[in-house]
Design a protein around this motif. Structure first.
Motif, PDB file in Angstrom:
ATOM      1  N   PRO A  25       0.875  -1.335   0.246  1.00  0.00           N
ATOM      2  CA  PRO A  25       0.078   0.059   0.101  1.00  0.00           C
ATOM      3  C   PRO A  25       0.839   1.326  -0.104  1.00  0.00           C
ATOM      4  O   PRO A  25       1.890   1.251   0.801  1.00  0.00           O
ATOM      5  N   GLY A  32       3.546   1.580   3.198  1.00  0.00           N
ATOM      6  CA  GLY A  32       3.155   1.194   4.418  1.00  0.00           C
ATOM      7  C   GLY A  32       4.452   1.062   5.203  1.00  0.00           C
ATOM      8  O   GLY A  32       4.401   1.454   6.396  1.00  0.00           O
ATOM      9  N   ARG A  76       5.807   2.970   8.743  1.00  0.00           N
ATOM     10  CA  ARG A  76       6.042   2.182  10.099  1.00  0.00           C
ATOM     11  C   ARG A  76       7.382   2.528  10.458  1.00  0.00           C
ATOM     12  O   ARG A  76       7.861   2.467  11.399  1.00  0.00           O
ATOM     13  N   GLY A  93       1.564  -4.582  10.751  1.00  0.00           N
ATOM     14  CA  GLY A  93       0.754  -3.550   9.586  1.00  0.00           C
ATOM     15  C   GLY A  93      -0.738  -3.604   9.699  1.00  0.00           C
ATOM     16  O   GLY A  93      -1.417  -3.527   8.714  1.00  0.00           O
ATOM     17  N   SER A  94      -1.055  -3.687  11.029  1.00  0.00           N
ATOM     18  CA  SER A  94      -2.299  -3.544  11.522  1.00  0.00           C
ATOM     19  C   SER A  94      -2.690  -2.631  12.540  1.00  0.00           C
ATOM     20  O   SER A  94      -2.190  -2.731  13.604  1.00  0.00           O
ATOM     21  N   PRO A  95      -3.368  -1.575  12.260  1.00  0.00           N
ATOM     22  CA  PRO A  95      -4.180  -1.423  11.218  1.00  0.00           C
ATOM     23  C   PRO A  95      -3.337  -0.963   9.736  1.00  0.00           C
ATOM     24  O   PRO A  95      -2.165  -0.485  10.096  1.00  0.00           O
ATOM     25  N   ARG A  96      -3.918  -1.042   8.599  1.00  0.00           N
ATOM     26  CA  ARG A  96      -3.188  -0.735   7.377  1.00  0.00           C
ATOM     27  C   ARG A  96      -2.607   0.505   7.149  1.00  0.00           C
ATOM     28  O   ARG A  96      -1.555   0.701   7.035  1.00  0.00           O
ATOM     29  N   MET A  97      -3.142   1.447   7.971  1.00  0.00           N
ATOM     30  CA  MET A  97      -2.974   2.940   7.883  1.00  0.00           C
ATOM     31  C   MET A  97      -3.203   3.546   9.183  1.00  0.00           C
ATOM     32  O   MET A  97      -4.177   3.329   9.706  1.00  0.00           O
TER      33      MET A  97
END
Length: 211
Positions: free
Chosen positions: A2, A9, A13, A48-52
């Motif tokens: 993403p 992403g 992070r 990676g959760s949440p995605r953003m």
């Protein structure tokens, strides 16, 4: 992978983890600051959760670290420019002692307006006017956007926030062969205090509530 605001992403992070390590604060503590459970940012960074990041969380983290939201994945043109609102008042009266230079919030400025004003990210602040020595142009309670990169008045002059001794004030300042000269717009105002003038920044925008 993403992509958000031109960053993947993983890049977002990695940036968040680096900012946290540099500031010496844990992801769990940052999660609590956001009103989330302790594992919220740990799961974001490592799984990676949440995605953003939610927009409000991203904004609050950017404010905490003192970085533009683009560092955490925001589009450079998506939102307004956030300008620090400081717990200081620039006297337009007899003079006001300087309060601590503490950020008490932020103001959002449209990016097109910010570009027109020549403001750079992180280089502006909003302060409140106190007194009436610059009336009728400036009155008690006005909020001023100050460009802290513009600290060199010209011979033509302009409105600047200055410091003389321990007094912060907004005055009309111009350069002369003998140095800087500060003056008030209100002819009934008391004389400007004597002493070396330290320029804090140029007033580029004025905000006033309707009466």
């Amino acid at each position: 992978m993403p992509i958000f605001g031109g960053m993947s992403g993983q890049e977002i992070r990695t940036a968040l983890q680096a900012l946290a390590e540099r500031a010496g604060v844990s992801l769990a503590a940052l999660s609590r600051m956001l009103g989330r459970n302790d594992a919220y940012l740990q799961q974001f960074v490592h799984r990676g959760s949440p995605r953003m990041l939610a927009e409000g969380d991203r904004r609050q983290l950017a404010e905490f670290f003192g970085v533009p939201e683009t560092t955490l994945g925001a589009s450079g043109e998506a939102g307004p420019m956030l300008v620090r609102r400081l717990a200081v008042a620039a006297s337009a009266g007899p003079g006001a002692t300087i309060d601590d230079d503490v950020m008490i919030g932020v103001e959002a400025i449209d990016r097109q307006l910010a570009r027109r004003l020549g403001l750079s990210e992180g280089a502006a602040a909003v302060i409140r006017v106190r007194g009436d020595s610059m009336a009728p142009g400036l009155v008690e309670g006005d909020h001023l956007v100050v460009d802290q990169q513009d600290v060199r008045p010209t011979a033509r002059g302009g409105l600047y926030v200055i410091r003389i001794g321990d007094v912060l004030m907004v005055k009309r300042v111009r350069a002369t062969p003998d140095g800087l000269v500060a003056s008030s717009d209100n002819p009934a105002a008391p004389p400007v205090p004597e002493g070396p003038i330290a320029v804090i920044g140029r007033v580029v925008w004025q905000m006033r509530l309707p009466t």
